[in-house]
Design an enzyme around this catalytic site. Structure first.
Site, PDB file in Angstrom:
ATOM      1  N   LYS A   1      11.497  -9.705  36.800  1.00 41.84           N
ATOM      2  CA  LYS A   1      12.204 -10.835  37.413  1.00 41.84           C
ATOM      3  C   LYS A   1      11.642 -12.090  36.750  1.00 41.84           C
ATOM      4  O   LYS A   1      10.559 -12.550  37.092  1.00 41.84           O
ATOM      5  CB  LYS A   1      11.945 -10.852  38.927  1.00 41.84           C
ATOM      6  CG  LYS A   1      13.064 -11.409  39.768  1.00 41.84           C
ATOM      7  CD  LYS A   1      13.325 -12.869  39.644  1.00 41.84           C
ATOM      8  CE  LYS A   1      12.308 -13.788  40.261  1.00 41.84           C
ATOM      9  NZ  LYS A   1      12.551 -15.200  39.823  1.00 41.84           N
TER      10      LYS A   1
ATOM     11  N   GLU B   1      -1.926 -13.193  38.321  1.00 42.74           N
ATOM     12  CA  GLU B   1      -2.382 -14.234  37.385  1.00 42.74           C
ATOM     13  C   GLU B   1      -1.903 -15.560  37.940  1.00 42.74           C
ATOM     14  O   GLU B   1      -0.711 -15.861  37.891  1.00 42.74           O
ATOM     15  CB  GLU B   1      -1.790 -13.986  35.988  1.00 42.74           C
ATOM     16  CG  GLU B   1      -2.247 -12.700  35.339  1.00 42.74           C
ATOM     17  CD  GLU B   1      -3.728 -12.698  35.021  1.00 42.74           C
ATOM     18  OE1 GLU B   1      -4.321 -13.781  34.878  1.00 42.74           O
ATOM     19  OE2 GLU B   1      -4.305 -11.606  34.942  1.00 42.74           O
TER      20      GLU B   1
ATOM     21  N   CYS C   1      -1.451 -22.650  32.565  1.00 42.45           N
ATOM     22  CA  CYS C   1      -2.295 -22.259  33.698  1.00 42.45           C
ATOM     23  C   CYS C   1      -3.759 -22.598  33.441  1.00 42.45           C
ATOM     24  O   CYS C   1      -4.484 -22.979  34.362  1.00 42.45           O
ATOM     25  CB  CYS C   1      -2.138 -20.781  33.984  1.00 42.45           C
ATOM     26  SG  CYS C   1      -2.324 -19.766  32.520  1.00 42.45           S
TER      27      CYS C   1
ATOM     28  N   GLU D   1      -3.968 -28.264  41.490  1.00 40.37           N
ATOM     29  CA  GLU D   1      -3.287 -28.053  40.213  1.00 40.37           C
ATOM     30  C   GLU D   1      -2.034 -28.928  40.161  1.00 40.37           C
ATOM     31  O   GLU D   1      -1.154 -28.809  41.018  1.00 40.37           O
ATOM     32  CB  GLU D   1      -2.900 -26.580  40.064  1.00 40.37           C
ATOM     33  CG  GLU D   1      -2.273 -26.280  38.720  1.00 40.37           C
ATOM     34  CD  GLU D   1      -1.808 -24.829  38.586  1.00 40.37           C
ATOM     35  OE1 GLU D   1      -1.182 -24.322  39.522  1.00 40.37           O
ATOM     36  OE2 GLU D   1      -2.084 -24.223  37.540  1.00 40.37           O
TER      37      GLU D   1
HETATM   38  P1  NAD Z   1       5.923 -19.798  41.401  1.00 38.72           P
HETATM   39  O1  NAD Z   1       4.844 -19.056  42.092  1.00 38.72           O
HETATM   40  O2  NAD Z   1       6.711 -20.765  42.162  1.00 38.72           O
HETATM   41  O3  NAD Z   1       6.975 -18.774  40.762  1.00 38.72           O
HETATM   42  C1  NAD Z   1       6.571 -17.733  39.908  1.00 38.72           C
HETATM   43  C2  NAD Z   1       7.555 -16.584  40.005  1.00 38.72           C
HETATM   44  O4  NAD Z   1       7.508 -16.079  41.339  1.00 38.72           O
HETATM   45  C3  NAD Z   1       9.006 -16.979  39.740  1.00 38.72           C
HETATM   46  O5  NAD Z   1       9.633 -15.924  39.040  1.00 38.72           O
HETATM   47  C4  NAD Z   1       9.582 -17.101  41.130  1.00 38.72           C
HETATM   48  O6  NAD Z   1      10.956 -16.861  41.179  1.00 38.72           O
HETATM   49  C5  NAD Z   1       8.821 -16.012  41.865  1.00 38.72           C
HETATM   50  N1  NAD Z   1       8.739 -16.186  43.313  1.00 38.72           N
HETATM   51  C6  NAD Z   1       8.744 -17.347  44.010  1.00 38.72           C
HETATM   52  N2  NAD Z   1       8.658 -17.081  45.326  1.00 38.72           N
HETATM   53  C7  NAD Z   1       8.587 -15.740  45.468  1.00 38.72           C
HETATM   54  C8  NAD Z   1       8.465 -14.861  46.577  1.00 38.72           C
HETATM   55  N3  NAD Z   1       8.428 -15.315  47.830  1.00 38.72           N
HETATM   56  N4  NAD Z   1       8.389 -13.539  46.344  1.00 38.72           N
HETATM   57  C9  NAD Z   1       8.408 -13.055  45.086  1.00 38.72           C
HETATM   58  N5  NAD Z   1       8.547 -13.835  44.002  1.00 38.72           N
HETATM   59  C10 NAD Z   1       8.617 -15.167  44.186  1.00 38.72           C
HETATM   60  O7  NAD Z   1       5.209 -20.451  40.133  1.00 38.72           O
HETATM   61  P2  NAD Z   1       5.854 -21.374  39.014  1.00 38.72           P
HETATM   62  O8  NAD Z   1       6.011 -22.739  39.563  1.00 38.72           O
HETATM   63  O9  NAD Z   1       7.028 -20.692  38.444  1.00 38.72           O
HETATM   64  O10 NAD Z   1       4.719 -21.333  37.891  1.00 38.72           O
HETATM   65  C11 NAD Z   1       3.669 -22.202  37.845  1.00 38.72           C
HETATM   66  C12 NAD Z   1       2.406 -21.521  38.317  1.00 38.72           C
HETATM   67  O11 NAD Z   1       2.151 -20.352  37.533  1.00 38.72           O
HETATM   68  C13 NAD Z   1       1.196 -22.396  38.131  1.00 38.72           C
HETATM   69  O12 NAD Z   1       0.404 -22.327  39.290  1.00 38.72           O
HETATM   70  C14 NAD Z   1       0.473 -21.758  36.953  1.00 38.72           C
HETATM   71  O13 NAD Z   1      -0.891 -22.028  36.904  1.00 38.72           O
HETATM   72  C15 NAD Z   1       0.781 -20.322  37.149  1.00 38.72           C
HETATM   73  N6  NAD Z   1       0.590 -19.565  35.904  1.00 38.72           N
HETATM   74  C16 NAD Z   1      -0.493 -18.719  35.792  1.00 38.72           C
HETATM   75  C17 NAD Z   1      -0.725 -18.029  34.608  1.00 38.72           C
HETATM   76  C18 NAD Z   1      -1.920 -17.100  34.468  1.00 38.72           C
HETATM   77  O14 NAD Z   1      -1.925 -16.278  33.545  1.00 38.72           O
HETATM   78  N7  NAD Z   1      -2.917 -17.197  35.332  1.00 38.72           N
HETATM   79  C19 NAD Z   1       0.143 -18.175  33.531  1.00 38.72           C
HETATM   80  C20 NAD Z   1       1.234 -19.035  33.680  1.00 38.72           C
HETATM   81  C21 NAD Z   1       1.446 -19.724  34.865  1.00 38.72           C
END
Ligand code: NAD
Length: 496
Positions: free
Chosen positions: A195, A270, A304, A400
């Site tokens: 997804k 992650e 991230c 963040e």
């Molecule tokens: P997010 O958590 O809002 O969304 C991430 C994914 O989760 C998306 O595909 C979204 O559709 C899905 N999602 C959202 N709500 C959900 C739910 N209730 N159930 C299941 N899936 C759900 O994050 P974002 O805004 O897309 O990304 C930014 C974040 O990602 C930042 O905090 C960043 O640090 C983190 N990130 C971490 C890494 C790592 O390797 N540690 C790498 C890249 C990004």
């Protein structure tokens, strides 16, 4: 200004309103609903993609379940898994420019950078993981079994593919994050339902085409586009999923972790970061300033492990901050298709608003904006910003932001630097800029983060595990650690 020309294949891919891959079928959402994608550089609609329903996700998981349990894939030998991954990587190499342009249009990042970074790192990673396919080993053990003293035994430990993987990723490196999941899954013999992020599904859909072209059996890789709240949640709750692997925010990761524990679904998370960049007085200050600028401004700060907290030993603080502000002020912002720009837009109006709120919060609390602190449109642009005169406990330092905003604080000595660097709920990465070998080695074990870089920042390699301490996550991607997370151990005891 030099604007890259879009490949006819890029335009064609977007114009045909890409569909989802479930089993062997390219499908619309069951109820026909779609969601619009926007070009972050202009705010204009790029195309629409299906908005998957719960039913769509369930069908995708079923396809992955059947492929894992019953298809020829379940009997595929390591050498074939290796060759298929190499084939997939070769196809990605062939289409690298197309993939980079899709990433640019969908995410806003520079197409040039996407090709040499995002796409090439993804290809390199798949080739690295192809190598592991033929090197997954169990072991044999000489056992005692004290309760059966008169018997002889043969005993061994198998390492087996974990099964159906539900992968959910963020929008900042859409293709690369997808491949971090796909690589170990396909190397070990798992099947996958991916997804992608709501905002950035295009390269995942192109990747699915390439998986088909490479010759993977139907159902091994499925992609459902849709919202987190519906499609993501459906994947998380599906009892046919054996392992969840999530890249995204800590808030959503915590929810997914709790759901996974309820069903004992294997899970790796992650999550977010607030990584420190520590500049010691003895460092090569020019390199440190350039490195610190790149650590926060690369990918518009939407990384991230971005170096979003800068700590500089006090006597050089003003100089280093001035150098970084100089670099920031010289950066040209614009469309990622313009090969002369240094920074693109943020992903969405929502993200621009979020970043802007933090900058305003800084202003209101009396912090000094050393450079940047402006936003503009019609795309979602925020100028690279450096903020000083801010307390370690301020939200700007503790939370963040996920944008091109650096907070800078001076420190007095090594202990002071370590105390502030570790004073965070996150622990993803940290960099130390110093030429004092002894000091660096004293500091490395004391930093609470999954990666420590010395005289560089956010430098990744497929062989190095990547992941977080504390609120930055559970588990590791890349390296052999990833293989461990996509396999289960089975102990076998045979009474002779
Ligand atoms: P997010 O958590 O809002 O969304 C991430 C994914 O989760 C998306 O595909 C979204 O559709 C899905 N999602 C959202 N709500 C959900 C739910 N209730 N159930 C299941 N899936 C759900 O994050 P974002 O805004 O897309 O990304 C930014 C974040 O990602 C930042 O905090 C960043 O640090 C983190 N990130 C971490 C890494 C790592 O390797 N540690 C790498 C890249 C990004």
């Amino acid at each position: 200004m030099a604007i890259a020309t879009l490949l006819p294949a890029t335009t064609a891919f977007i114009q045909r309103a890409p569909r989802m891959l479930i089993g062997a079928e390219w499908v619309e959402a069951a109820d026909g609903q779609t969601m619009p994608l926007r070009n972050p550089a202009t705010g204009e609609q790029l195309c629409v993609v299906p908005r998957a329903t719960v039913d769509d996700v369930d069908r995708a998981v079923l396809a992955a379940r059947q492929a894992f349990d019953d298809s020829p894939w379940s009997r595929t030998r390591p050498r074939e898994r290796q060759n298929l991954l190499w084939k997939l990587a070769d196809l990605m190499q062939r289409d690298a420019e197309l993939l980079a342009q899709l990433e640019c249009l969908n995410n806003g990042k520079s197409a040039t950078v996407a090709q040499v970074m995002d796409v090439q790192l993804a290809i390199d990673f798949l080739r690295y993981m192809a190598g592991w396919a033929t090197k997954i080993e169990g072991s044999s053990v000489e056992v005692s079994v004290p309760l059966m003293p008169d018997q002889q035994f043969h005993s061994f430990i198998r390492r087996e593919a974990v099964g159906v993987v539900g992968a959910i990723v963020a929008w900042n490196f859409p293709l690369l994050l997808a491949c971090w999941k796909l690589g170990p899954a396909l190397a070990t013999g798992c099947t996958v339902v991916l997804k992608p992020a709501d905002e950035t599904p295009l390269t995942a859909l192109k990747l699915a085409e390439l998986v088909q072209e490479a010759g993977y059996p139907d159902g091994v890789f499925n992609v459902v586009t849709g919202t987190g709240i519906t499609a993501g949640a459906a994947l998380t709750h599906n009892p046919r999923v054996d392992k969840l692997t999530f890249t995204g925010s800590t808030a959503v990761g915590k929810e997914i972790g709790k759901i996974a524990m309820d069903s004992m679904t294997r899970v790796t998370l992650e999550l977010g970061g607030k990584s420190p960049t520590i500049v010691m007085a003895d460092a090569d200050l020019g390199s440190a300033a350039a490195g610190a600028a790149s650590a926060i401004f690369f990918n518009q700060g939407q990384v991230c492990c971005a170096g979003s907290r800068l700590y500089v030993q006090r006597k050089h603080f003003d100089n280093v901050v001035a150098d970084i502000a100089g670099i920031a002020n010289a950066m040209k912002l614009g469309s990622g298709l313009d090969t002369s720009v240094d920074m693109g837009p943020l992903i969405s109006a929502r993200q621009q608003e979020r970043v802007w709120r933090y900058i305003e919060m800084g202003r209101e609390s009396g912090a000094t904006i050393a450079c940047g602190g402006e936003q503009f449109g019609p795309g979602y642009f925020v100028k690279p910003t450096v903020i000083v005169d801010v307390d370690q406990q301020h939200s700007l330092v503790q939370e963040e932001i996920f944008g091109p905003v650096l907070v800078a604080i001076p420190f007095d000595d090594e202990a002071d630097a370590l105390r502030m660097a570790n004073d965070s709920s996150y622990g993803l990465g940290a960099s130390i800029w110093s030429n004092d070998l002894a000091a660096v080695h004293r500091m490395i074990p004391r930093i609470k983060s999954g990666s420590v870089w010395v005289n560089c920042h956010s430098a990744l390699d497929p062989a190095l595990p990547f992941g977080g301490y504390k609120m930055s996550g559970v588990g590791r991607e890349m390296g052999y650690a990833a293989i461990e997370h996509y396999t289960e151990l089975k102990s076998v005891l045979i009474k002779l």
